[in-house]
Motif scaffolding. Structure first.
Motif, PDB file in Angstrom:
ATOM      1  N   GLU A  44      41.691  47.894  29.810  1.00 44.50           N
ATOM      2  CA  GLU A  44      40.555  46.975  29.821  1.00 44.50           C
ATOM      3  C   GLU A  44      41.036  45.579  29.434  1.00 44.50           C
ATOM      4  OE1 GLU A  44      36.304  46.311  27.505  1.00 44.50           O
ATOM      5  OE2 GLU A  44      37.249  48.288  27.523  1.00 44.50           O
ATOM      6  N   PHE A  45      40.843  44.622  30.334  1.00 47.87           N
ATOM      7  CA  PHE A  45      41.246  43.245  30.085  1.00 47.87           C
ATOM      8  C   PHE A  45      40.008  42.365  29.913  1.00 47.87           C
ATOM      9  CE2 PHE A  45      44.894  45.074  32.219  1.00 47.87           C
ATOM     10  CZ  PHE A  45      45.956  44.567  31.477  1.00 47.87           C
ATOM     11  N   ASP A  46      40.142  41.370  29.037  1.00 47.23           N
ATOM     12  CA  ASP A  46      39.053  40.409  28.855  1.00 47.23           C
ATOM     13  C   ASP A  46      39.063  39.353  29.959  1.00 47.23           C
ATOM     14  OD1 ASP A  46      38.165  41.409  26.200  1.00 47.23           O
ATOM     15  OD2 ASP A  46      40.179  40.758  25.615  1.00 47.23           O
ATOM     16  N   LEU A  47      40.262  39.014  30.422  1.00 48.75           N
ATOM     17  CA  LEU A  47      40.426  37.944  31.405  1.00 48.75           C
ATOM     18  C   LEU A  47      41.569  38.281  32.352  1.00 48.75           C
ATOM     19  CD1 LEU A  47      39.953  34.947  32.406  1.00 48.75           C
ATOM     20  CD2 LEU A  47      41.649  34.280  30.699  1.00 48.75           C
ATOM     21  N   ILE A  48      41.366  37.985  33.638  1.00 46.62           N
ATOM     22  CA  ILE A  48      42.426  38.131  34.637  1.00 46.62           C
ATOM     23  C   ILE A  48      42.699  36.765  35.242  1.00 46.62           C
ATOM     24  CG2 ILE A  48      43.114  39.212  36.817  1.00 46.62           C
ATOM     25  CD1 ILE A  48      41.263  41.552  36.101  1.00 46.62           C
ATOM     26  N   LEU A  49      43.939  36.295  35.094  1.00 43.23           N
ATOM     27  CA  LEU A  49      44.391  35.060  35.727  1.00 43.23           C
ATOM     28  C   LEU A  49      45.050  35.463  37.038  1.00 43.23           C
ATOM     29  CD1 LEU A  49      45.956  33.256  32.619  1.00 43.23           C
ATOM     30  CD2 LEU A  49      43.655  32.967  33.585  1.00 43.23           C
ATOM     31  N   LEU A  50      44.478  35.025  38.129  1.00 42.38           N
ATOM     32  CA  LEU A  50      44.809  35.599  39.434  1.00 42.38           C
ATOM     33  C   LEU A  50      45.292  34.529  40.410  1.00 42.38           C
ATOM     34  CD1 LEU A  50      44.743  38.118  41.238  1.00 42.38           C
ATOM     35  CD2 LEU A  50      42.308  37.715  41.610  1.00 42.38           C
ATOM     36  N   ASP A  51      46.567  34.627  40.784  1.00 42.60           N
ATOM     37  CA  ASP A  51      47.098  33.728  41.805  1.00 42.60           C
ATOM     38  C   ASP A  51      46.496  34.098  43.161  1.00 42.60           C
ATOM     39  OD1 ASP A  51      48.687  31.738  42.941  1.00 42.60           O
ATOM     40  OD2 ASP A  51      50.332  33.124  43.342  1.00 42.60           O
ATOM     41  N   LEU A  52      46.281  33.094  44.003  1.00 42.65           N
ATOM     42  CA  LEU A  52      45.649  33.344  45.290  1.00 42.65           C
ATOM     43  C   LEU A  52      46.628  33.959  46.294  1.00 42.65           C
ATOM     44  CD1 LEU A  52      42.888  32.936  46.650  1.00 42.65           C
ATOM     45  CD2 LEU A  52      43.728  30.756  47.513  1.00 42.65           C
ATOM     46  N   MET A  53      47.844  33.412  46.350  1.00 38.74           N
ATOM     47  CA  MET A  53      48.839  33.867  47.315  1.00 38.74           C
ATOM     48  C   MET A  53      49.773  34.870  46.645  1.00 38.74           C
ATOM     49  SD  MET A  53      47.813  32.172  49.907  1.00 38.74           S
ATOM     50  CE  MET A  53      49.138  32.442  51.086  1.00 38.74           C
ATOM     51  N   LEU A  54      49.531  36.157  46.911  1.00 34.80           N
ATOM     52  CA  LEU A  54      50.306  37.220  46.277  1.00 34.80           C
ATOM     53  C   LEU A  54      50.901  38.147  47.335  1.00 34.80           C
ATOM     54  CD1 LEU A  54      47.787  38.245  43.470  1.00 34.80           C
ATOM     55  CD2 LEU A  54      50.033  37.204  43.082  1.00 34.80           C
ATOM     56  N   PRO A  55      52.075  38.734  47.056  1.00 32.71           N
ATOM     57  CA  PRO A  55      52.602  39.752  47.960  1.00 32.71           C
ATOM     58  C   PRO A  55      51.796  41.046  47.881  1.00 32.71           C
ATOM     59  CG  PRO A  55      54.232  39.126  46.260  1.00 32.71           C
ATOM     60  CD  PRO A  55      52.958  38.436  45.944  1.00 32.71           C
ATOM     61  N   LYS A  56      51.839  41.817  48.945  1.00 37.03           N
ATOM     62  CA  LYS A  56      51.243  43.166  49.050  1.00 37.03           C
ATOM     63  C   LYS A  56      49.719  43.156  49.103  1.00 37.03           C
ATOM     64  CE  LYS A  56      55.171  45.470  46.873  1.00 37.03           C
ATOM     65  NZ  LYS A  56      55.631  46.422  45.837  1.00 37.03           N
TER      66      LYS A  56
END
Length: 226
Positions: A44-56
């Motif tokens: 369980e995470f409080d926050l997800i920092l998510l890059d837009l351009m990701l592999p897979k």
């Protein structure tokens, strides 16, 4: 906060993770979209920092998948794309905010604080228990107005207790919440940190059983009657 950073560029991910740890966060790094999804399902995470351009698996698809899975984590998109259309796509996918690269850690930290304030589970500005006070905005901890000098992990443990003042926190729960997956930590590590924390609290004037051991289970903040 427990933060999942999904970023495939180590030149960005490693210094960003270290900076966030210095801000009293626990940070896991996933280096592609599939790994990010697996991490998000495993803890369980409080926050997800998510890059837009990701592999897979790209960030937009991952964001949609997380929201479809009813993830309650705050999601902040990190991307070099800065057009209005790109921002709208990210927000419509379920992101809570959008930050354009390059950015400074100070700006990201401010965005994280703003997201926390806007979260429906609004947390108090000052966490307190008896004479103990912790200010999440400044990282300052005092007991009876005496300032405590804590290590980052001691601070996180104390904050966890203060956010759950009536609960018994098991050693497993503390490990899951405050340690990274790839760290080989066990109950002995927690015991050492608790012992050090108790010593610092006692030196600041607290009673001996402010943090109680519940034998065979874990720990909790002690009641006034004890």
């Amino acid at each position: 906060m427990k933060i999942l950073l999904v970023e495939d560029d180590d030149r960005i991910a490693k210094p960003l993770a270290e900076g966030l740890k210095n801000e009293h966060h626990v940070v896991e790094i996933a280096r592609d979209g599939i790994e990010g999804w697996e991490y998000a399902q495993g803890a369980e995470f409080d926050l997800i920092l998510l890059d837009l351009m990701l592999p897979k698996l790209d960030g937009i698809t991952l964001c949609k998948r997380l929201r479809e899975a009813k993830s309650k984590a705050l999601i902040l998109m990190l991307t070099a794309k800065d057009t209005t259309d790109d921002k709208v796509i990210g927000l419509d996918a379920g992101a809570d905010d959008y930050l354009v690269k390059p950015f400074k850690l100070k700006e990201l930290a401010a965005r994280i604080r703003a997201l926390s304030r806007r979260c429906h589970e609004l947390k108090p500005k000052i966490l307190s228990y008896q004479q103990l006070q912790l200010n999440p905005s400044t990282g300052e901890v005092t007991y009876d107005s005496n300032l405590l000098s804590l290590t980052p992990k001691e601070y996180l443990i104390l904050e966890y207790f203060l956010r759950h003042p009536k609960q018994i926190l098991t050693r497993t729960a503390i490990l899951d919440k405050l340690w990274e997956f790839d760290k080989s930590s066990g109950e002995g590590t927690i015991k050492t940190h608790i012992t050090n924390l108790r010593q610092k609290l006692k030196a600041a004037g607290s009673r001996n059983n402010l943090i109680e051991t519940v034998y065979g289970v874990g720990y909790r903040l002690g009641s006034l009657e004890n």
